[in-house]
Structures are given as structure tokens and as C-alpha cells.
Design an enzyme around this catalytic site. Structure first.
Site, PDB file in Angstrom:
ATOM      1  N   GLU A  19       0.755  -1.198   0.154  1.00 36.29           N
ATOM      2  CA  GLU A  19      -0.025  -0.150   0.150  1.00 36.29           C
ATOM      3  C   GLU A  19       0.753   1.306   0.082  1.00 36.29           C
ATOM      4  O   GLU A  19       0.206   2.433  -0.466  1.00 36.29           O
ATOM      5  CB  GLU A  19      -0.770   0.092   1.312  1.00 36.29           C
ATOM      6  CG  GLU A  19      -2.105  -0.930   1.205  1.00 36.29           C
ATOM      7  CD  GLU A  19      -1.873  -2.319   1.802  1.00 36.29           C
ATOM      8  OE1 GLU A  19      -0.603  -2.688   2.184  1.00 36.29           O
ATOM      9  OE2 GLU A  19      -2.545  -3.245   1.658  1.00 36.29           O
ATOM     10  N   PHE A  70     -11.761  -7.174  14.131  1.00 39.50           N
ATOM     11  CA  PHE A  70     -10.607  -7.764  13.194  1.00 39.50           C
ATOM     12  C   PHE A  70     -10.168  -6.395  12.200  1.00 39.50           C
ATOM     13  O   PHE A  70     -11.037  -5.850  11.726  1.00 39.50           O
ATOM     14  CB  PHE A  70     -10.851  -8.760  12.603  1.00 39.50           C
ATOM     15  CG  PHE A  70      -9.915  -9.342  11.591  1.00 39.50           C
ATOM     16  CD1 PHE A  70      -8.776  -9.819  12.142  1.00 39.50           C
ATOM     17  CD2 PHE A  70     -10.129  -9.582  10.240  1.00 39.50           C
ATOM     18  CE1 PHE A  70      -7.867 -10.465  11.242  1.00 39.50           C
ATOM     19  CE2 PHE A  70      -9.321 -10.044   9.278  1.00 39.50           C
ATOM     20  CZ  PHE A  70      -7.904 -10.280   9.897  1.00 39.50           C
ATOM     21  N   GLN A  71      -8.837  -6.278  12.271  1.00 40.89           N
ATOM     22  CA  GLN A  71      -8.279  -5.241  11.258  1.00 40.89           C
ATOM     23  C   GLN A  71      -9.055  -3.660  11.500  1.00 40.89           C
ATOM     24  O   GLN A  71      -9.195  -2.963  10.547  1.00 40.89           O
ATOM     25  CB  GLN A  71      -8.358  -5.747   9.784  1.00 40.89           C
ATOM     26  CG  GLN A  71      -7.625  -6.838   9.455  1.00 40.89           C
ATOM     27  CD  GLN A  71      -7.468  -7.246   8.112  1.00 40.89           C
ATOM     28  OE1 GLN A  71      -8.171  -6.911   7.449  1.00 40.89           O
ATOM     29  NE2 GLN A  71      -6.354  -7.841   7.530  1.00 40.89           N
ATOM     30  N   MET A 101      24.319   8.675   1.418  1.00 39.32           N
ATOM     31  CA  MET A 101      24.294   9.778   2.158  1.00 39.32           C
ATOM     32  C   MET A 101      24.694   9.998   3.753  1.00 39.32           C
ATOM     33  O   MET A 101      25.261  10.748   4.249  1.00 39.32           O
ATOM     34  CB  MET A 101      22.942  10.656   1.903  1.00 39.32           C
ATOM     35  CG  MET A 101      22.741  11.878   2.484  1.00 39.32           C
ATOM     36  SD  MET A 101      23.867  13.070   1.632  1.00 39.32           S
ATOM     37  CE  MET A 101      23.129  13.732   0.293  1.00 39.32           C
ATOM     38  N   LYS A 107     -17.512  -0.583   6.375  1.00 36.50           N
ATOM     39  CA  LYS A 107     -17.911  -1.871   5.393  1.00 36.50           C
ATOM     40  C   LYS A 107     -19.509  -1.479   5.282  1.00 36.50           C
ATOM     41  O   LYS A 107     -19.865  -1.664   4.022  1.00 36.50           O
ATOM     42  CB  LYS A 107     -17.621  -3.062   5.776  1.00 36.50           C
ATOM     43  CG  LYS A 107     -17.654  -4.088   4.619  1.00 36.50           C
ATOM     44  CD  LYS A 107     -17.091  -5.409   4.984  1.00 36.50           C
ATOM     45  CE  LYS A 107     -17.298  -6.307   3.786  1.00 36.50           C
ATOM     46  NZ  LYS A 107     -16.635  -7.592   4.123  1.00 36.50           N
TER      47      LYS A 107
END
Ligand SMILES: Cc1ncc(C[n+]2csc(CCOP(=O)(O)OP(=O)(O)O)c2C)c(N)n1
Lengths: 568, 170
Positions: free
Chosen positions: A51, A119-120, A481, A169
Site C-alpha cells: 500500500e 478484526f483489522q 548519504m 463496510k
């Protein structure tokens, strides 16, 4: 009006925003939306491999095109994975719109609902509040059309920035009567775009009187599409133009008045000339520390005119004489209009002669390094191989600073780099997004091996989705760097910077079905690039360079621009 | 360091969930210090008023105002002129009052400060006091020797004097 589900309303709203592509990864809390996407021919969904990659792709798309870039992630870990992408877009004022799934607002007989640690479930609104321009959570399906309209409007107008909508949802699955607004009135959001006439008059007067006027152009010039106006004004008064890191590409760097970037890794020319200016016209810049060095050593002799659409930027870091809160484009146009009434185009002034001489000396003293293959030589070569419209993305570190110094950009929006957050791993997915935005332009990611390792899995996306880009890895097998700072400020004690020579990037590219080539000389590099430009699949060009090269010039931290060090 | 002063900022915000979080988050993120804050509805049901007391030099306060203005849910931000405002806070203070002497001393102080006794028990008194935060601080200071058991303060609220009002531009 017919009823539709929230998911259908979302897709319909996106179409109305003229969204034709989005980048994302699905999951449980997004299933209803993806199901609607199945039947939607107008919107292409590009499946990313992470993502964070999806968010950077949306960002690269937005920067290349000047339109909102859309990414999508499921609830919980999907949503938290886009956080870096949003923080990155926030600091660079890029209009990324993120759509996230969320657990249900309410559930009759299970604990799958907001506030129950379902959940999640992650509080993505709470998490992203400080790194978005705007965010909101939809509470019922009927809110969706207005929420989408509002979010796109806020993300893309005024000072652009990322925004997020969280879709529980059940708001995706439930049906409602939908009303799609053509525009929205937002009580607390009315960006000012037109300049105040009195301030414009003051700016004009000051510019007319100036003996050594100079322009400092920031990312705002690009966001406002004000490059033509900037060029016109610079030429009228023969004003040299320095750019900030984010402003690179807003002014053609092959123009005699171009001084290049200022700042920590700015050019000696820009960092020197700005000290002499008596009036500085600063456009769309926030005077960040990496640009100014210490504030008392930043253009000590200049009065500052500051144009910015964000009132909060005016006076935040440096005091200014003439503040103009407005969009750069109409403001520069107006200043130009008023000036042409008063003067003819200047051909040459004492100052412009001095600038010209300084530039000639600067060009003759440019140092590209001794070794056969050095990053500066490579980047100079790359410029010759690419058309002006080619888009350059960069990773973060030495590769980025070398590119800023040695790759000349000619056209606006051809420079895509993580300036504010300095996000390693941004460049490659951003280049994929840019390629989607501009399919006819070659897109090249200038990479360090460390950064590329962070998002290299998007090779999968570029190959399967047929989005060919070119990755040039300036491979020093180091977190270069950081190693440079350890060499300069920590007695060369290397700590946690040696990456070793794994993986073999040629084989890695091939494993993904991309082209992989190693280039050990400039001519091999040139051949590989020419071939890559004709190839229809992504090419990774791995160029081994010395592990101990430094980027110069450099302004040591805590110093003023006059202390810029040209080299060791 | 420039001179630090206390400023009162009156802010009209959307009256909806999450706004307090957004505003307090801004103060934390930008290292502005909230000295005192109160939130409540206004004459318009869709707006709420946040009265915020902050310490800082002029430049900091200017940034506070500008950054607040940038928040989408913030509708109007006004720096109140300290010379021309009415500020009030309300406090409930529960004090030990174990004998008659303590009890009458406390009530005497309360009279002077125009505080009211609102609850009495054999060992304690609860008082209600309204006034500027300074006045309340002073009163609580006087109560300390008796033993302050609990204090609840509402936070500051303020309006500017005169007929003018702070309105959201439509
Ligand atoms: C995500 C992230 N982690 C850490 C850093 C700190 N950092 C800045 S530059 C750099 C090294 C970059 O190495 P590489 O990509 O190989 O580029 P090079 O400097 O060698 O060109 C690191 C670790 C960062 N900018 N971003």
C-alpha cells in the site's frame, strides 16, 4: 431517483471527479467497492504490491499531471501502510486522495464494529489527522457523494494536500437515495486566490527600484502552473532565478537566467548570488531549513516579497516586507502587467552582466569527478539521451542530490522527488504513477541501491500492469548519504551503512520479468539507456559507483549559505 | 527570545465530533501550549465556541491563529483584545471544614470573593466561584491552609465587550 449502495455511489462519485485510475490493494473491508469496480470500465484499478507503493504511485501521478491521484487500502494494516505515503504528500503539498475501508459502524450480532477493536480495525482518522489536509469518516451511505466531492475539492484547491475518506463496510453495502452535488459549500474553507491590489502595487514599486532583484521559486510555482508567468517576469527585469528543491523544473535550467537550486546541496552559483540580491521575489516557497541554511545568513541584503497561497507560510520562518496571500499564477501575471506599463524589457543591466559572468565562471569550474563513471557524468549523459518531456523521479540520498545538481530539467512537472519528508522508496512507485499519467513520456527513476530496496517489489506492478519505466541505480552498496555524513562529521566511523552487494539487481529485475543490465562505463550506460527507451518493459540499469563519493557543494548543517563548501 | 504574553483566542468551529481532537492535535504538533481551554455550543446549533488561552510571543500567536484558520472545521478565529473583554471561569472547590472556627473563616473568605456555599457535610464545604482565572487562583490559594480536597474548573470563556459580535462569514 433509484437507490444504490454506498459502494456504487462511491464509484459514481469518482467518475464524476474524472478519476480514471486508482492504485491500491484490496481486502475484507473493501470487497464491496472492488466488486463494483469489476463492472466499471471507466476506472482502471492498478494492483500495487504494497500500500505504501500505491500511495506513492498516486502521488507520482498527481505531480506529473497536476490532478488528484487516488489510492485505496483496506482497513487496519492496509490503511496504516499508506501513512508514509500521506505524510510524504502532505509535506510536498500533493493532492493524493486516499480511500480506506473500515470495520462496520454498527453490527447487530457480532463485534465487527468500530470501537470494539474488531478484526483489522485501526483508527486511521486519528492516525492521519496531522498528516492530511482533510479527512473524514462516512457514517451512512447517503453521505458518500458529498464526502467525495468535498474531499476532492479540498485536496486539489488552495494549497493542495492529501485527504482521506474512511468507508465503514456497512456504508458500502447499504442502499440509500443518492444525491450527487455539482459543487459544495464548505463553511470553513475559502482559499484566497486573487492578490490584494495594494500589495501588488508595493511589490511592483519595489521591483522597479531594485538594483539586484532575484527570484526564488518554490514548488508553489509548479502547483499553480505558473511557469510561463515566471519566465515572462524574469526576462522582463532580467532577474536571475534560483529554485528551491521543490521548485526544480519550474524554470528551464538551460536558460541563461537559471541559477539552479539553492540550499544544502544547491549550486555554488545560486547560494552565492542570493547573498547579493537587494530584492528577493519569493514565490510559492516555505523557506524550509534545507533551503535557507541559518536564517541570519539567508539573503542578508534583500527585502523580501513573498507570494504564497497559504497565509500561514507568510512570516513563519523569515520576516517579509511585502506579503501576498494568493495564487502565484494570477499574481505574477498582474505584477508583469503593471510593470510592462512602466518599463521596456530590459536587455542588460549591471547586475545581469554580473550574473552572466558568475554563471560562466560557475559552468567552467563544474566538477564532474575524476573516475570514469561518476554520478555527475552519468546524469549529464542521461540528459542528452532523454527528450525534454521525460519525467525524472528520484529516490532519497546522494542519488537525489546529484540528480538535483546535475540533471537539467527544462519543463515543469518533469521533476518528482520527495523533498519534505525525504522518503526512501518514493521514487520508483512515483515513477510508475507518473508513467500512468504521461504514457507518452519516458520516465526514469534515479535510485540509490538502499532506497530501491525499500519498494523494489513494485517491479511486479510495473511488469504485470504493463507500465514500463527505467530505473537507474547509482549503486554504491551503501546508504551513501548517511555514509557521507559519517565521513564528514563522525571521523569516517561507518555505522549501519554497508548494504553489501546483494541482491544482484540485474537478476532481481529478470526474476520479475523486467530487463536488467549492468553498465560499467559511460558508453555501456548510454547504450543501455537507448535500448531501454525502446523496450516495452521496465528496465533496471545497475551502475556500480565508488562507495565513497561525496555530494558537493554542501552547506554544513548549522551554517549560513555563505559557508557552502564547494568540495574537499 | 521575544516577550511572551498570555493571549485569548476565540474560535468558532463546526459543532461535530472530532473537532476538539483536530484542534488539540494542532497545538501538540506545532508545540503551542494551551494554558486553558473551554468548549461549548454557541447561538447557532451547528457551531461551537472554543476559548483558548495560550502563552507565546507575537510571532507564535500569529502562527497559532493562521494554523487554526487552515483547519477545515475551524470557521472563525479571533484574537481577543485583553483590554476589552470579559473573561470568566467557574470552579467548584471542596474544602475541609473540621471545626466551627474553620467553617466560619471559610465562609468569611467566600463572602469576600462572592463565592457561594453549594454543599455542606459535617467535615467539608463545597463552594462555587465565578470570575477571572486569577481570581479563582487567589481564592484556591486562600483555601489551601484548610485543606483543599477537590477542585473542578470549567476552563476559561470570554467575549469581547460592546455590541459587536464575532460572526462566521457566510
Ligand atoms: C525511509 C527512510 N529511512 C531512512 C532515511 C535516512 N536516510 C537518508 S538518505 C539515506 C541513505 C540512502 O541510501 P541510498 O538509497 O543507497 O542512496 P545514496 O545516498 O547511496 O545515493 C538514509 C538511510 C530516509 N531518508 N528514509
Amino acid at each position: 431517483m433509484a437507490k444504490m449502495t454506498g459502494a456504487q455511489a462511491l464509484i459514481e462519485s469518482l467518475k464524476r471527479e474524472k478519476v480514471d485510475v486508482m492504485f491500491g490493494i484490496s481486502g475484507g473491508a473493501l470487497l464491496p467497492i472492488h466488486d463494483v469496480l469489476c463492472d466499471c470500465n471507466e476506472i482502471r484499478h492498478i494492483l500495487a504490491r504494497h500500500e505504501q507503493g500505491a500511495a506513492h504511485m498516486a502521488d507520482g501521478y498527481a505531480r506529473a499531471l497536476g490532478r488528484a491521484g487516488v489510492c485505496m487500502a483496506t482497513s487496519g494494516p492496509g490503511a496504516t501502510n499508506i501513512v508514509t505515503g500521506l505524510a510524504n504528500a502532505y509535506l510536498d503539498s500533493s493532492p493524493v486522495v486516499a480511500l480506506t475501508g473500515q470495520v462496520n459502524t454498527y453490527s447487530e450480532n457480532t463485534a465487527y464494529m468500530i470501537g470494539r477493536d474488531a478484526f483489522q480495525e485501526a483508527d486511521i482518522i486519528g492516525i492521519t489527522t496531522p498528516i492530511t489536509k482533510y479527512n473524514c469518516q462516512v457514517k451512512s451511505p447517503a453521505e458518500i457523494p458529498t464526502a467525495v466531492k468535498t474531499t476532492f475539492h479540498i485536496a486539489t484547491t488552495g494549497r493542495p494536500g492529501p485527504a482521506l475518506i474512511d468507508f465503514p463496510k456497512d456504508t458500502q453495502t447499504k442502499k440509500a437515495e443518492m444525491v450527487f452535488p455539482d459543487n459544495v459549500q464548505i463553511r470553513g474553507y475559502k482559499p484566497n486566490t486573487e492578490p490584494h491590489p495594494i500589495q501588488v502595487k508595493r511589490a511592483v514599486k519595489m521591483l522597479l527600484k531594485a538594483e539586484r532583484p532575484m527570484i526564488l521559486a518554490g514548488g508553489g510555482v509548479i502547483l499553480s502552473n505558473a511557469s510561463p508567468e515566471l519566465l515572462q517576469l524574469a526576462e522582463l527585469l532580467m532577474m536571475p532565478v534560483a529554485t528551491t528543491f521543490m521548485g526544480k523544473s519550474c524554470f528551464p535550467e538551460n536558460h541563461p537566467l537559471s541559477m539552479g537550486n539553492i540550499g544544502m546541496h544547491g549550486t555554488m552559483l545560486a547560494n552565492k548570488m542570493i547573498l547579493e540580491a537587494d530584492v528577493l521575489l519569493a514565490v510559492g516557497t516555505r523557506f524550509q531549513d534545507r533551503s535557507t541554511g541559518t536564517l541570519d545568513g539567508f539573503c542578508p541584503n534583500a527585502k523580501i516579497i513573498h507570494i504564497d497561497i497559504d497565509a500561514a507560510e507568510i512570516g513563519k520562518n523569515v520576516p517579509v516586507e511585502v506579503p501576498i496571500v494568493a495564487d502565484a499564477k494570477p499574481t505574477l501575471r498582474l505584477i508583469h502587467q503593471q510593470l510592462v506599463h512602466k518599463i521596456k524589457k530590459r536587455e542588460s543591466t549591471v547586475w545581469s552582466k554580473k550574473v552572466k559572468e558568475a554563471k560562466e565562471t560557475f559552468l567552467s569550474e563544474m566538477d564532474f569527478g575524476k573516475a570514469e563513471v561518476t554520478s555527475p557524468k552519468l546524469l549529464k549523459e542521461l540528459r542528452k539521451l532523454l527528450p525534454n518531456k521525460a519525467v525524472i523521479a528520484t529516490e532519497v540520498g546522494q542519488n537525489q542530490m546529484w540528480a538535483a545538481l546535475h540533471f537539467q530539467t527544462i519543463k515543469p512537472r518533469t521533476w518528482i522527488s520527495s523533498g519534505g519528508l525525504g522518503t526512501m522508496g518514493f521514487g520508483f512507485p512515483a515513477s510508475i504513477g507518473a508513467k500512468v499519467a504521461c504514457p507518452s513520456c519516458p520516465v526514469v527513476d534515479i535510485a540509490g541501491d538502499g532506497s530501491f530496496r525499500m519498494t523494489e517489489q513494485e517491479l511486479g506492478t510495473s511488469v504485470t500492469e504493463d507500465i514500463p519505466v527505467i530505473v537507474v541505480i547509482l549503486n554504491n552498496s551503501m546508504l551513501g548519504m548517511v555514509a557521507q555524513w559519517q565521513r564528514l562529521f563522525y571521523k569516517s566511523r561507518y555505522a549501519a551503512v554497508k548494504l553489501g552487494s546483494v541482491p544482484d539487481f540485474v537478476k532481481l529485475a529478470q526474476a520479475y520479468g523486467a530487463e536488467g543490465v549492468r553498465a560499467a562505463s559511460l558508453s555501456e550506460f548510454s547504450d543501455a539507456t537507448k535500448k531501454a527507451l525502446k523496450t516495452e518493459v521496465t528496465t533496471v540499469i545497475d551502475v556500480p559507483i565508488s562507495p565513497e563519493d561525496d555530494v558537493f557543494p554542501m552547506l554544513p548543517p548549522g551554517k549560513g549559505l555563505k559557508d557552502t563548501v564547494a568540495g574537499l | 527570545m521575544a516577550q511572551e504574553h498570555t493571549h485569548i483566542i476565540s474560535t468558532i468551529v463546526e459543532n461535530k465530533p472530532g473537532v476538539l481532537y483536530t484542534v488539540s492535535n494542532l497545538f501538540r504538533r506545532r508545540s503551542f501550549n494551551i494554558d486553558n481551554i473551554s468548549v461549548g455550543p454557541t447561538e447557532d446549533a451547528e457551531s461551537a465556541r472554543m476559548t483558548i488561552m495560550v502563552k507565546g510571543d507575537d510571532r507564535t500567536i500569529e502562527q497559532v491563529v493562521k494554523q487554526l484558520n487552515k483547519l477545515i472545521d475551524v470557521l472563525k478565529v479571533t484574537r481577543l483584545d485583553p483590554e476589552n473583554i470579559v473573561t470568566r471561569e467557574l470552579a467548584l472547590i471542596k474544602v475541609n471544614a473540621l471545626n466551627t472556627k474553620a467553617r466560619s473563616d471559610i465562609i468569611n473568605y467566600a463572602d469576600i470573593f462572592r463565592a457561594r456555599v453549594v454543599d455542606v457535610s459535617p467535615e467539608s464545604l463545597m463552594m462555587e466561584i465565578t470570575g477571572t482565572p486569577d481570581k479563582i487562583d487567589a481564592f484556591i490559594g486562600l483555601m489551601k491552609p484548610f485543606g483543599v480536597k477537590e477542585v473542578a474548573r470549567t476552563g476559561i470563556t470570554a467575549l469581547s465587550r460592546g455590541a459587536k459580535s464575532i460572526k462566521v462569514d457566510e
